[in-house]
Design an enzyme around this catalytic site. Structure first.
Site, PDB file in Angstrom:
ATOM      1  N   SER A 205      20.983  -5.549 -12.543  1.00 37.39           N
ATOM      2  CA  SER A 205      21.069  -4.340 -12.048  1.00 37.39           C
ATOM      3  C   SER A 205      20.328  -3.956 -10.827  1.00 37.39           C
ATOM      4  O   SER A 205      20.595  -3.317  -9.992  1.00 37.39           O
ATOM      5  CB  SER A 205      20.647  -3.270 -13.286  1.00 37.39           C
ATOM      6  OG  SER A 205      21.279  -3.673 -14.500  1.00 37.39           O
ATOM      7  N   HIS A 251      15.373  -1.547 -11.568  1.00 39.96           N
ATOM      8  CA  HIS A 251      16.499  -0.527 -10.709  1.00 39.96           C
ATOM      9  C   HIS A 251      15.789   0.115  -9.636  1.00 39.96           C
ATOM     10  O   HIS A 251      16.534   0.175  -8.685  1.00 39.96           O
ATOM     11  CB  HIS A 251      16.774   0.622 -11.810  1.00 39.96           C
ATOM     12  CG  HIS A 251      17.960   0.153 -12.893  1.00 39.96           C
ATOM     13  ND1 HIS A 251      18.400   0.784 -13.556  1.00 39.96           N
ATOM     14  CD2 HIS A 251      17.983  -1.181 -13.170  1.00 39.96           C
ATOM     15  CE1 HIS A 251      19.087   0.116 -14.675  1.00 39.96           C
ATOM     16  NE2 HIS A 251      18.921  -1.335 -14.408  1.00 39.96           N
TER      17      HIS A 251
END
Length: 301
Positions: A205, A251
């Site tokens: 991610s 993230h």
């Protein structure tokens, strides 16, 4: 350069195979060539030497931001998807999240003795779970290729399949790969600093959010639909913070890292020094990330 020989009958022979008669000549150098030496050209045929010379002297096409234009812009993304799938299969085959391979690849800021926190490594035996602060620095990168749930893997690879070829077409293969790997590394560095010491973090991610950040910068640079990308990023960030168990650190770190990397690549001044400027900028980001990692290790020591 060799000269073709002609037998007594006046029939020319191939300059590379003197025992073969031929009436075909290279359109560039006018030397006789046999069928084995013929190379298709826009008009007629070329000999192997002329084809090689043309390849050396022809300037390769460049992308908008200086990279070599890829013949197939999806290849790098497919290779990265293949690596992620291979690691997924290997980890499942070695015991999943309870296996030794998982313990070596997953990102943990600090190591610990399984079932007994605070026990020194030398007294722990085979139950020791290593962390980055204990010298397992490879986890900062290997964790970005690690997944244990098929849904997690599927969403990340779908995003890579969608975003990767577009960015590779704009940046070129090497620059795109640098963007992907460095974004993952910056995401891991933020995890290292901001996540709990013994928390395991994994997944691509950080790299994927780096691609989101890069798309935003590129869209702004070319005057594209920035609003749509902002909405997409906003929705994903909302999910990141709304659902427990998702690493907001990875993230956010990947997003900011990818945006910074893309800004260096697309805003580099045009001209012969553009590649040097881009290389220096990427090295600076890598150096700053390494300094942050070393500083965190010193804090945890």
């Amino acid at each position: 350069m060799t000269q073709p020989s002609e037998p007594a009958g006046g029939v020319p022979t191939c300059y590379r195979h003197p025992d073969r008669e031929t009436y075909i000549r290279c359109q560039r150098c006018d030397r006789p060539i046999c069928p084995d030496c013929m190379r298709d050209a826009a008009v007629g045929f070329h000999c192997p030497e002329c084809v090689a010379e043309a390849a050396r002297t022809t300037r390769q096409a460049r992308t908008a931001y200086g990279g070599l234009r890829p013949g197939n812009a999806a290849i790098t993304s497919m290779v990265l998807i293949g690596v992620n799938l291979a690691v997924f299969v290997l980890v499942l085959g070695s015991g999943g999240s309870g296996g030794e391979l998982f313990r070596e690849l997953v990102l943990r800021p600090a190591g610990f003795c399984a079932g007994a926190f605070g026990v020194p490594e030398g007294q722990c035996g085979p139950t020791w779970v290593p962390g980055v602060a204990d010298g397992a620095y490879w986890q900062l990168l290997t964790s970005t290729f690690l997944h244990t749930r098929l849904l997690h893997l599927g969403f990340n690879m779908l995003a890579l399949y969608w975003l990767g070829p577009q960015l590779e077409l704009l940046l070129g293969r090497v620059r795109f790969l640098a963007l992907y790997l460095l974004s993952g590394l910056t995401g891991s560095a933020v995890v290292y600093w901001a996540a709990p010491e013994y928390q395991a973090t994994l997944g691509a991610s950080g790299s994927i959010y780096g691609l989101f950040g890069a798309m935003l910068v590129v869209a702004y640079k070319i005057g594209g639909q920035v609003q749509q990308i902002l909405v997409l990023i906003g929705v994903n960030l909302f999910i990141t913070f709304a659902i427990p168990g998702i690493s907001w650190q990875g993230h956010l770190g990947g997003l900011l890292g990818g945006a910074a990397i893309a800004a260096i690549l697309v805003y580099a001044p045009r001209g012969p020094r553009r590649t040097a400027f881009q290389t220096g900028g990427l090295l600076a980001i890598a150096l700053l990330t390494a300094i942050a990692i070393i500083a965190r290790t010193a804090v945890l020591a």
